[in-house]
Write a protein that holds these residues in place. Structure first.
Motif, PDB file in Angstrom:
ATOM      1  N   VAL A  68       0.801  -1.237   0.000  1.00 41.33           N
ATOM      2  CA  VAL A  68       0.000   0.000   0.000  1.00 41.33           C
ATOM      3  C   VAL A  68       0.827   1.278   0.000  1.00 41.33           C
ATOM      4  CG1 VAL A  68      -1.962  -1.126   1.107  1.00 41.33           C
ATOM      5  CG2 VAL A  68      -0.295   0.080   2.522  1.00 41.33           C
ATOM      6  N   ALA A  69       2.141   1.147  -0.011  1.00 37.91           N
ATOM      7  CA  ALA A  69       3.016   2.325   0.001  1.00 37.91           C
ATOM      8  C   ALA A  69       2.597   3.306   1.101  1.00 37.91           C
ATOM      9  CB  ALA A  69       3.034   3.006  -1.364  1.00 37.91           C
ATOM     10  N   TYR A  70       2.526   2.787   2.334  1.00 37.63           N
ATOM     11  CA  TYR A  70       2.118   3.635   3.460  1.00 37.63           C
ATOM     12  C   TYR A  70       3.145   4.726   3.725  1.00 37.63           C
ATOM     13  CZ  TYR A  70       5.393   1.063   6.448  1.00 37.63           C
ATOM     14  OH  TYR A  70       6.516   0.510   7.001  1.00 37.63           O
ATOM     15  N   GLU A  71       2.671   5.814   4.341  1.00 37.58           N
ATOM     16  CA  GLU A  71       3.560   6.915   4.715  1.00 37.58           C
ATOM     17  C   GLU A  71       3.953   6.835   6.192  1.00 37.58           C
ATOM     18  OE1 GLU A  71       2.242  10.767   3.035  1.00 37.58           O
ATOM     19  OE2 GLU A  71       0.848   9.546   1.860  1.00 37.58           O
ATOM     20  N   ARG A  72       3.065   6.318   7.004  1.00 37.65           N
ATOM     21  CA  ARG A  72       3.314   6.088   8.432  1.00 37.65           C
ATOM     22  C   ARG A  72       2.624   4.780   8.788  1.00 37.65           C
ATOM     23  NH1 ARG A  72       5.974  10.050   7.675  1.00 37.65           N
ATOM     24  NH2 ARG A  72       6.065  11.980   8.823  1.00 37.65           N
ATOM     25  N   ILE A  73       2.968   4.261   9.954  1.00 39.83           N
ATOM     26  CA  ILE A  73       2.291   3.053  10.415  1.00 39.83           C
ATOM     27  C   ILE A  73       2.006   3.216  11.904  1.00 39.83           C
ATOM     28  CG2 ILE A  73       4.392   1.757  10.928  1.00 39.83           C
ATOM     29  CD1 ILE A  73       2.913  -0.690   9.598  1.00 39.83           C
ATOM     30  N   ASN A  74       0.807   2.822  12.327  1.00 43.10           N
ATOM     31  CA  ASN A  74       0.412   2.912  13.730  1.00 43.10           C
ATOM     32  C   ASN A  74       0.201   1.509  14.282  1.00 43.10           C
ATOM     33  OD1 ASN A  74      -1.788   5.766  13.194  1.00 43.10           O
ATOM     34  ND2 ASN A  74       0.401   5.748  13.530  1.00 43.10           N
ATOM     35  N   TYR A  75       0.775   1.257  15.453  1.00 49.07           N
ATOM     36  CA  TYR A  75       0.538   0.024  16.198  1.00 49.07           C
ATOM     37  C   TYR A  75      -0.266   0.422  17.426  1.00 49.07           C
ATOM     38  CZ  TYR A  75       4.228  -2.197  13.433  1.00 49.07           C
ATOM     39  OH  TYR A  75       4.985  -2.703  12.408  1.00 49.07           O
ATOM     40  N   LEU A  76      -1.506  -0.014  17.490  1.00 50.34           N
ATOM     41  CA  LEU A  76      -2.393   0.344  18.589  1.00 50.34           C
ATOM     42  C   LEU A  76      -2.657  -0.881  19.451  1.00 50.34           C
ATOM     43  CD1 LEU A  76      -5.032   2.316  16.486  1.00 50.34           C
ATOM     44  CD2 LEU A  76      -3.017   3.227  17.632  1.00 50.34           C
ATOM     45  N   MET A  77      -2.341  -0.786  20.736  1.00 52.66           N
ATOM     46  CA  MET A  77      -2.626  -1.879  21.664  1.00 52.66           C
ATOM     47  C   MET A  77      -3.841  -1.456  22.471  1.00 52.66           C
ATOM     48  SD  MET A  77      -0.218  -3.654  24.520  1.00 52.66           S
ATOM     49  CE  MET A  77       0.582  -4.865  23.504  1.00 52.66           C
ATOM     50  N   LEU A  78      -5.010  -1.835  22.022  1.00 51.30           N
ATOM     51  CA  LEU A  78      -6.254  -1.373  22.630  1.00 51.30           C
ATOM     52  C   LEU A  78      -6.745  -2.340  23.712  1.00 51.30           C
ATOM     53  CD1 LEU A  78      -7.904  -0.130  19.335  1.00 51.30           C
ATOM     54  CD2 LEU A  78      -6.639   1.209  21.022  1.00 51.30           C
ATOM     55  N   MET A  79      -6.913  -3.594  23.413  1.00 49.34           N
ATOM     56  CA  MET A  79      -7.228  -4.672  24.352  1.00 49.34           C
ATOM     57  C   MET A  79      -8.375  -4.354  25.313  1.00 49.34           C
ATOM     58  SD  MET A  79      -3.354  -6.152  24.918  1.00 49.34           S
ATOM     59  CE  MET A  79      -3.787  -6.872  26.471  1.00 49.34           C
ATOM     60  N   MET A  80      -9.397  -3.678  24.838  1.00 45.87           N
ATOM     61  CA  MET A  80     -10.550  -3.384  25.685  1.00 45.87           C
ATOM     62  C   MET A  80     -11.608  -4.490  25.588  1.00 45.87           C
ATOM     63  SD  MET A  80      -9.740  -0.663  27.221  1.00 45.87           S
ATOM     64  CE  MET A  80     -11.285  -0.200  27.968  1.00 45.87           C
ATOM     65  N   VAL A  81     -11.772  -5.067  24.430  1.00 49.75           N
ATOM     66  CA  VAL A  81     -12.752  -6.126  24.218  1.00 49.75           C
ATOM     67  C   VAL A  81     -12.043  -7.469  24.105  1.00 49.75           C
ATOM     68  CG1 VAL A  81     -14.536  -7.013  22.661  1.00 49.75           C
ATOM     69  CG2 VAL A  81     -14.389  -4.557  23.124  1.00 49.75           C
ATOM     70  N   ASP A  82     -11.077  -7.536  23.238  1.00 51.74           N
ATOM     71  CA  ASP A  82     -10.306  -8.761  23.006  1.00 51.74           C
ATOM     72  C   ASP A  82      -9.079  -8.714  23.902  1.00 51.74           C
ATOM     73  OD1 ASP A  82     -11.971  -9.743  20.762  1.00 51.74           O
ATOM     74  OD2 ASP A  82     -11.303  -7.860  19.862  1.00 51.74           O
ATOM     75  N   ARG A  83      -9.013  -9.609  24.876  1.00 54.83           N
ATOM     76  CA  ARG A  83      -8.074  -9.477  25.983  1.00 54.83           C
ATOM     77  C   ARG A  83      -6.680 -10.054  25.737  1.00 54.83           C
ATOM     78  NH1 ARG A  83      -9.284  -5.932  29.675  1.00 54.83           N
ATOM     79  NH2 ARG A  83      -8.003  -7.169  31.036  1.00 54.83           N
TER      80      ARG A  83
ATOM     81  N   HIS B 252      -2.424  -8.164  21.801  1.00 59.57           N
ATOM     82  CA  HIS B 252      -2.471  -7.959  20.353  1.00 59.57           C
ATOM     83  C   HIS B 252      -2.365  -6.472  20.034  1.00 59.57           C
ATOM     84  CE1 HIS B 252      -6.660  -7.091  21.391  1.00 59.57           C
ATOM     85  NE2 HIS B 252      -6.798  -6.516  20.197  1.00 59.57           N
ATOM     86  N   PHE B 253      -1.995  -6.203  18.803  1.00 55.84           N
ATOM     87  CA  PHE B 253      -1.913  -4.842  18.280  1.00 55.84           C
ATOM     88  C   PHE B 253      -2.790  -4.737  17.048  1.00 55.84           C
ATOM     89  CE2 PHE B 253       2.187  -5.669  20.210  1.00 55.84           C
ATOM     90  CZ  PHE B 253       2.500  -4.495  20.871  1.00 55.84           C
ATOM     91  N   HIS B 254      -3.424  -3.593  16.878  1.00 56.10           N
ATOM     92  CA  HIS B 254      -4.054  -3.245  15.608  1.00 56.10           C
ATOM     93  C   HIS B 254      -2.990  -2.480  14.830  1.00 56.10           C
ATOM     94  CE1 HIS B 254      -8.202  -4.257  16.858  1.00 56.10           C
ATOM     95  NE2 HIS B 254      -7.663  -4.066  18.041  1.00 56.10           N
ATOM     96  N   VAL B 255      -2.726  -2.907  13.619  1.00 53.60           N
ATOM     97  CA  VAL B 255      -1.681  -2.307  12.789  1.00 53.60           C
ATOM     98  C   VAL B 255      -2.388  -1.567  11.659  1.00 53.60           C
ATOM     99  CG1 VAL B 255       0.391  -2.720  11.426  1.00 53.60           C
ATOM    100  CG2 VAL B 255      -0.158  -4.237  13.361  1.00 53.60           C
ATOM    101  N   ILE B 256      -2.224  -0.246  11.650  1.00 53.17           N
ATOM    102  CA  ILE B 256      -2.929   0.585  10.684  1.00 53.17           C
ATOM    103  C   ILE B 256      -1.904   1.279   9.785  1.00 53.17           C
ATOM    104  CG2 ILE B 256      -4.660   2.395  10.363  1.00 53.17           C
ATOM    105  CD1 ILE B 256      -5.665  -0.003  12.077  1.00 53.17           C
ATOM    106  N   ALA B 257      -1.935   0.941   8.502  1.00 58.20           N
ATOM    107  CA  ALA B 257      -1.092   1.612   7.511  1.00 58.20           C
ATOM    108  C   ALA B 257      -1.710   2.980   7.256  1.00 58.20           C
ATOM    109  CB  ALA B 257      -1.049   0.803   6.218  1.00 58.20           C
ATOM    110  N   ARG B 258      -0.893   4.037   7.313  1.00 58.71           N
ATOM    111  CA  ARG B 258      -1.415   5.400   7.181  1.00 58.71           C
ATOM    112  C   ARG B 258      -0.906   6.030   5.901  1.00 58.71           C
ATOM    113  NH1 ARG B 258      -3.188   7.688  11.686  1.00 58.71           N
ATOM    114  NH2 ARG B 258      -4.506   8.733  10.158  1.00 58.71           N
ATOM    115  N   TYR B 259      -1.781   6.769   5.238  1.00 60.93           N
ATOM    116  CA  TYR B 259      -1.406   7.411   3.985  1.00 60.93           C
ATOM    117  C   TYR B 259      -2.355   8.556   3.687  1.00 60.93           C
ATOM    118  CZ  TYR B 259      -4.939   3.932   2.713  1.00 60.93           C
ATOM    119  OH  TYR B 259      -6.060   3.143   2.688  1.00 60.93           O
TER     120      TYR B 259
END
Length: 152
Positions: free
Chosen positions: A73-88, A91-98
């Motif tokens: 996807v030729a991302y410009e930034r990448i975010n690793y979000l460790m939310l763990m509010m529902v799924d315990r 894990h990280f949500h990995v969001i390619a940013r562009y």
């Protein structure tokens, strides 16, 4: 290997790749094209409870993810979000940013939060078949860019 978090994100159909301690899954709700979930295989629910081996293996997993998403996807930034509010499980949500939009299989993906925090409510919802197809394509890219070295 599965845990409730991996199952919640469609494992094994959404599996892109895996390392010794981590599963790389397509996130069915895609705030941007190529959004992933990086799930630890260990039965832990707190980040500091990971084994030293899992912490070490996180480097291989993120290296593979970033090489694969750069190609996909030729991302410009990448975010690793460790939310763990529902799924315990850890894990990280990995969001390619562009800036702008990306397209895949007739779908258009806009980073609605760019250049600020990701907008997780603005998503393209993939059906199970679409998620599995994206996982397969990303898995092929993972192997093409050298992510295979991170496999168990």
């Amino acid at each position: 290997m599965t845990n409730p978090t991996a199952a919640a994100f469609g494992y094994p159909q959404t599996l892109v790749a895996e390392t010794r301690h981590w599963l790389v899954l397509v996130r069915p709700k895609q705030p941007t094209l190529g959004s992933l979930v990086l799930v630890c295989k260990e039965p832990v629910q707190a980040f500091p409870d990971l084994s030293p081996d899992a912490f070490s293996d996180l480097k291989a997993a993120t290296r593979g993810i970033e090489a694969m998403l750069s190609s996909a996807v030729a991302y410009e930034r990448i975010n690793y979000l460790m939310l763990m509010m529902v799924d315990r499980d850890v894990h990280f949500h990995v969001i390619a940013r562009y800036d702008g939009e990306r397209s895949d299989a007739g779908l258009t993906f806009v980073d609605a939060g760019w250049p600020g925090p990701p907008d997780l409510k603005s998503c393209v919802d993939l059906d199970p078949e679409q998620a599995a197809r994206l996982a397969k394509r990303l898995g092929e890219l993972w192997r093409d860019v050298g992510g295979a070295a991170a496999r168990p």
